[in-house]
Design a protein around this motif. Structure first.
Motif, PDB file in Angstrom:
ATOM      1  N   TYR A  36       1.682  -9.308  -3.497  1.00  0.00           N
ATOM      2  CA  TYR A  36       2.358  -8.361  -2.598  1.00  0.00           C
ATOM      3  C   TYR A  36       2.736  -9.071  -1.294  1.00  0.00           C
ATOM      4  N   GLN A  50       2.922  -7.607   2.489  1.00  0.00           N
ATOM      5  CA  GLN A  50       1.793  -7.448   3.413  1.00  0.00           C
ATOM      6  C   GLN A  50       1.397  -8.750   4.116  1.00  0.00           C
ATOM      7  N   PHE A 107      -8.408  -0.881  -2.194  1.00  0.00           N
ATOM      8  CA  PHE A 107      -7.252  -1.285  -2.998  1.00  0.00           C
ATOM      9  C   PHE A 107      -6.972  -2.765  -2.725  1.00  0.00           C
ATOM     10  N   SER A 108      -7.990  -3.586  -2.956  1.00  0.00           N
ATOM     11  CA  SER A 108      -7.974  -4.961  -2.453  1.00  0.00           C
ATOM     12  C   SER A 108      -7.156  -5.917  -3.314  1.00  0.00           C
ATOM     13  N   TYR A 109      -6.773  -5.511  -4.549  1.00  0.00           N
ATOM     14  CA  TYR A 109      -6.007  -6.369  -5.460  1.00  0.00           C
ATOM     15  C   TYR A 109      -6.657  -7.758  -5.520  1.00  0.00           C
ATOM     16  N   GLY A 146      -6.083 -10.301  -0.761  1.00  0.00           N
ATOM     17  CA  GLY A 146      -5.234 -10.776   0.334  1.00  0.00           C
ATOM     18  C   GLY A 146      -5.809 -10.477   1.713  1.00  0.00           C
ATOM     19  N   ASP A 206      -4.788   0.440   1.510  1.00  0.00           N
ATOM     20  CA  ASP A 206      -3.445   0.018   1.072  1.00  0.00           C
ATOM     21  C   ASP A 206      -3.226   0.446  -0.375  1.00  0.00           C
ATOM     22  N   PRO A 207      -3.068   1.760  -0.588  1.00  0.00           N
ATOM     23  CA  PRO A 207      -3.004   2.272  -1.962  1.00  0.00           C
ATOM     24  C   PRO A 207      -1.686   1.944  -2.655  1.00  0.00           C
TER      25      PRO A 207
END
Ligand code: SAH
Length: 399
Positions: A207, A210, A230-232, A235, A303-304
């Motif tokens: 992403y 961001q 929502f840390s994916y 990042g 950060d959904p």
């Protein structure tokens, strides 16, 4: 291609096009002459016969045509795409985002006047996403031009978004230029190293919108207890850790994303498992559990994923944003910071802010806006295309 396919607009439907909006919906079209095929270039004329634009035709989609140019002298050919691609790359150079080991949104579709084309650069690998029938028509030209102008090691195509169906296009993914390489490409983003999985990762792998907000989090993290929801692939988490956070808890419901996040901590020499932890869980449940444990953080990030996929879902999305903020705010220690985002293009900044206002009131907390946040500056937007500014966020100090 026949000489002159023509799209004749209904009365008054040319105004937004002249102001720079590149979309022409089927409902705005009076008639189409000379039956253009998918992807062909057509002249767009007003009801009373004035030349307005040149556009790519997409017969299967309600979004029936996308403007290529408002200049009657400009033809749409290989040289046209080379000019636009060079111009997009020059702008990323100008704003300092072309460091060879770095990453950037190189071509931001409508924002770079190339509707339907997204190109992300991850070091010397390009990831290309083609989302429209006109762009598909020019696919080979675009890939050849990207290869000759930017000389990447390889190009991976991720044309696998659901929007392709609306255009009558099948999904497609794979290495399309250069030598096939590992799926994971290492990049350096504002001092942090991230592995990006261009094959399996979300969207193009990372992403990038961001990036600048992650750099901001690094500045805000010294000595802070940080909760990243929502840390994916970590990042915000890695930047917080590099910024000196005393603790970073990352929450996501995707195990592959959490695995990559843990690997990203390791890439940056961050091995202290007591300080840096990951939780595979639904964010709403995790927030409830943390609250029950009376946990507090100095920086909470929300950060959904997109809650509203179109205008029809805005009310439901606003309800979900309020619910999420309502659950997140109690975890912010008094005087701590909350960074909360919406990437739903259909939700306006004003409506999003209202949802946060309501969530603060639900919790009997007050807040001050420290900064209004948006997508990174390489995600350029066109003046005429407000939809381009989809990402909005607020940095708040919560009393
Ligand atoms: N902040 C990230 C990007 C977040 S993308 C970055 O800077 O890279 C959204 C993430 O939310 C995805 O990783 C997805 O797996 C996760 N997700 C979606 N719904 C969720 C839920 N209900 N609970 C936990 N994670 C969720």
């Amino acid at each position: 291609m026949p000489l002159n396919p023509k799209i004749v607009l209904k009365g008054g439907k040319e105004k937004h096009i002249r102001h720079g909006h590149p979309w022409i919906f089927a409902s705005a079209i009076e008639r189409v002459e000379d039956s253009p095929q998918p992807g062909w270039t057509a002249d767009v004329v007003s009801y009373d016969g004035r030349w307005i634009a040149r556009a790519g035709y997409s017969p299967k989609s309600q979004l029936r045509a996308r403007v290529w140019t408002l200049d009657a002298e400009e033809t749409v050919d290989a040289a046209f795409f080379e000019r636009r691609i060079r111009s997009a790359a020059a702008l990323r150079s100008r704003i300092g985002r072309m460091d060879p080991s770095g990453a950037c949104r190189l071509i931001n579709a409508e924002g770079d006047r190339l509707p339907g084309l997204v190109v992300d650069r991850f070091a010397d690998v390009l990831v290309v996403q083609i989302n429209s029938s006109p762009m598909e028509y020019w696919r080979e030209t675009i890939l050849d031009t990207l290869q000759s102008v930017l000389e990447p090691r390889a190009i991976y195509e991720r044309s696998d978004s659901d929007n392709r169906g609306k255009e009558g296009l099948d999904k497609r993914a794979g290495w399309v230029r250069g030598s096939e390489t590992d799926a994971t490409v290492d990049i350096v983003e504002f001092g942090a190293i991230f592995g990006v999985d261009v094959v399996q990762g979300h969207k193009t792998g990372f992403y990038l919108d961001q990036a600048e907000n992650r750099a901001l989090v690094r500045e805000l993290s010294a000595g802070a207890r940080v909760l990243n929801c929502f840390s994916y692939t970590g990042g915000f988490s890695v930047q917080a850790a590099l910024g000196g956070a005393s603790e970073v808890l990352s929450v996501d419901s995707s195990q592959p994303a959490l695995d990559l996040s843990a690997a990203n901590f390791a890439r940056n020499g961050l091995h202290d498992d007591d300080r840096f932890s990951h939780s595979n869980s639904d964010v709403f449940k995790a927030l409830e559990a943390l609250r029950a444990d009376k946990r507090q953080f100095d920086l909470v990030i929300l950060d959904p994923p997109k809650f509203a996929s179109s205008g029809a879902h805005v009310e439901r999305a606003l309800h979900a944003y309020r619910k999420l903020s309502r659950a997140g705010i109690p975890l912010v220690a008094p005087g701590g910071l909350l960074l909360t985002f919406s990437c739903s293009g259909a939700v306006t900044p004003e409506a999003f802010q209202k949802s946060v206002t309501l969530a603060l009131a639900d919790n009997h907390r007050r807040a001050r806006i420290v900064r209004r946040l948006a997508a990174a500056s390489d995600h350029v937007t066109d003046f005429g295309f407000g939809e381009g500014a989809y990402l909005k966020g607020l940095a708040l100090e919560v009393a």
